[in-house]
Each structure stands twice: as structure tokens, then as C-alpha cells.
Write an enzyme that holds these catalytic residues in place. Structure first.
Site, short mmCIF file in Angstrom:
data_model
loop_
_atom_site.label_atom_id
_atom_site.label_comp_id
_atom_site.label_asym_id
_atom_site.label_seq_id
_atom_site.Cartn_x
_atom_site.Cartn_y
_atom_site.Cartn_z
N CYS A 86 0.85 -1.20 0.00
CA CYS A 86 0.00 0.00 0.00
C CYS A 86 0.88 1.25 0.00
O CYS A 86 0.66 2.19 -0.77
CB CYS A 86 -0.94 -0.03 1.21
SG CYS A 86 -2.13 1.33 1.21
N CYS A 106 8.05 3.82 5.50
CA CYS A 106 7.08 3.59 4.43
C CYS A 106 7.75 3.27 3.11
O CYS A 106 7.08 3.00 2.13
CB CYS A 106 6.18 4.80 4.28
SG CYS A 106 7.10 6.31 3.91
S1 SF4 Z 1 0.53 4.74 5.60
FE1 SF4 Z 1 1.01 3.34 3.94
S2 SF4 Z 1 -0.24 1.52 4.41
FE2 SF4 Z 1 -1.14 3.19 5.56
S3 SF4 Z 1 -2.77 3.96 4.20
FE3 SF4 Z 1 -0.91 5.22 3.90
S4 SF4 Z 1 0.07 4.33 2.15
FE4 SF4 Z 1 -1.39 2.80 2.92
#
Ligand code: SF4
Length: 252
Positions: free
Chosen positions: A135, A246
Site C-alpha cells: 500500500c 514507508c
Molecule cells: S501509511 Fe502506507 S499503508 Fe497506511 S494507508 Fe498510507 S500508504 Fe497505505
């Protein structure tokens, strides 16, 4: 999965965001601002294609303030993951008015998001580190790569004391992942100095910081922290601290 969000209800008046502005603290901030300005000026004259990645956190608001007020030749851009808290959009709007600029925003590719949600689920990032990283890759890392295309250097608001994954953070380094130079001008700033700067220069900031959110990212992956907890403890709190990046600042 019980994520424990309800255990930590936000409370206003976080003392960390309102440090006592002693003469010593103000002098330290003034001196460090001079150092940061010198570094940014040198970086922008050495690299004609240089950009600052503004996530609208407290540190990034300090850099935004310096770059905008000093009219430095540094592009400011942001990543909108599509999952940011409402307070971050409120701040983006304030920044527009305060500095008279419109934001340069990079969004994730819609087809990647649609595919992820259709096959994995809307909040699948809670289910495993792999799905969380996938994600983050789709919503942050890939858009960052597009934002940095053609750039020779970039600037971040990272600080050494923010996380165990940032224990050694030079003000200048080669970003092997993106193959460009990277500057971390606030590397040695303390949290107290960041907030002193914000108060001294009346810089707009995300109101979630007053509610014990020292580090703000996407809404579903950020929660407030308890007094004395690590500043990054509210990010991906269900994971091991050593894996909590991230992908934007991971060394290869
Ligand atoms: S922090 Fe990373 S895992 Fe969480 S919603 Fe944002 S992009 Fe997705």
C-alpha cells in the site's frame, strides 16, 4: 484485529507543541535557522533541479516557512495518498493562503489503487507487513519516484531523534534508491526546537499535533501517542519499530 486505537483518545494541549520560549532556546533556533538557510542556499545553487518533499508535518512546516519566506529556488511538492486525515487538507489550504502558493501534489495511480482495493480489501494494510508495504509503495513510493523524475537533489524534514530507523542521519547523503543527492537540513534539530520555531515565526501547523500526534501520515495508520512515547510510536503501531518506514527513506 484489535488495533487499540480506542485506547488512546486524543486530548488537546500537548505540552510538547508549546515549549517555553527561553532566551537560550530562541538563540539556538535562530542560529540553526541561519545554518539551514545557508545549507539550502548552497544546495539550490549547486543543483538547479532540486525539490522539497513536504508532508505537512511540523518539521516540514519549518522548511516550508524558510523556503517560501526566503524565496529559494526549490520546488515544494507533496504526496496525497488518498488516505490523509482531514486536518492535513485544512493545513494545505492554510499554507496556500499564508504563502500565496498553490500546492504541487502527486497522487497514486488510480488503476493500482483500484486493483489493490478490489483484490486485497480497503484496509488490507493491517493484515501483514507485505500488504502494508504494498500500500505504501503504491500510494507513496511510486508517486515519489514520479515527483523526483528529472530532479538532481531532494530535501526532507527528517530528524535523527525521530525513530530507531533514523539513528544516524547526515545532513547530506546520496540517496541510492532514487539515485540523487538528498539533504536533511533538520537532522540535528530537537522536537523542542521545531516547536519553538513554529511559535516564534507563527508558522501554520497541523492541529493533530496538539492532540498528541507527533508524526502524522495516513489517517488509518496514525494514532496519538502517550506522554514520553517515541515520536514515531503512533505510526504503524502494530508493527516492529525496526520495520517502520514507508519506503520513502529506506537505504538500499
Ligand atoms: S501509511 Fe502506507 S499503508 Fe497506511 S494507508 Fe498510507 S500508504 Fe497505505
Amino acid at each position: 484485529m484489535d488495533l487499540g486505537v480506542s485506547m488512546l483518545k486524543p486530548a488537546a494541549n500537548n505540552p510538547a507543541t508549546t515549549p517555553e520560549l527561553t532566551d537560550a532556546l530562541k538563540a539556538s533556533v535562530t542560529e540553526k535557522r541561519t545554518q539551514v538557510l545557508a545549507l539550502l542556499k548552497a544546495a539550490s545553487s549547486e543543483f538547479n533541479a532540486i525539490a522539497f518533499a513536504n508532508s505537512y508535518g511540523a518539521e516540514d512546516m519549518v522548511l516550508t516557512d524558510i523556503i517560501a519566506k526566503e524565496k529559494l529556488a526549490i520546488e515544494i511538492f507533496s504526496l496525497d495518498t488518498g488516505r490523509l486525515p482531514a486536518e492535513t487538507y485544512t493545513l494545505m489550504s492554510k499554507v496556500e493562503k499564508n504563502y500565496g502558493t498553490k500546492p504541487v501534489v502527486f497522487f497514486p495511480k488510480y488503476d493500482a489503487v483500484e486493483e489493490y482495493v478490489r483484490t486485497k480489501g480497503i484496509n488490507a494494510f493491517y493484515e501483514s507487513i507485505e500488504l502494508r508495504k504494498a500500500c505504501c509503495f503504491m500510494r507513496k513510493v511510486e508517486p515519489l519516484k514520479r515527483a523526483l523524475t528529472g530532479k538532481k537533489a531532494w530535501i526532507t524534514g527528517m530528524r535523527t531523534e525521530q525513530a530507531t530507523t533514523r539513528a544516524s542521519l547526515p545532513t547530506r547523503e546520496f540517496d541510492d534508491g532514487n539515485k540523487i543527492e538528498k539533504f536533511n537540513p533538520l537532522s540535528d534539530w530537537t522536537e523542542q526546537e521545531i516547536w519553538a520555531y513554529i511559535r516564534m515565526f507563527d508558522v501554520p501547523y497541523n492541529k493533530l499535533h496538539d492532540e498528541f500526534y507527533p508524526s502524522i501520515g495516513c489517517d488509518p495508520c496514525t494514532r496519538p501517542v502517550a506522554m514520553g512515547e517515541d515520536v514515531r510510536a503512533g505510526r504503524w503501531w502494530w508493527e516492529d519499530p525496526n520495520s517502520k518506514e514507508c519506503g520513502l527513506h529506506v537505504k538500499k
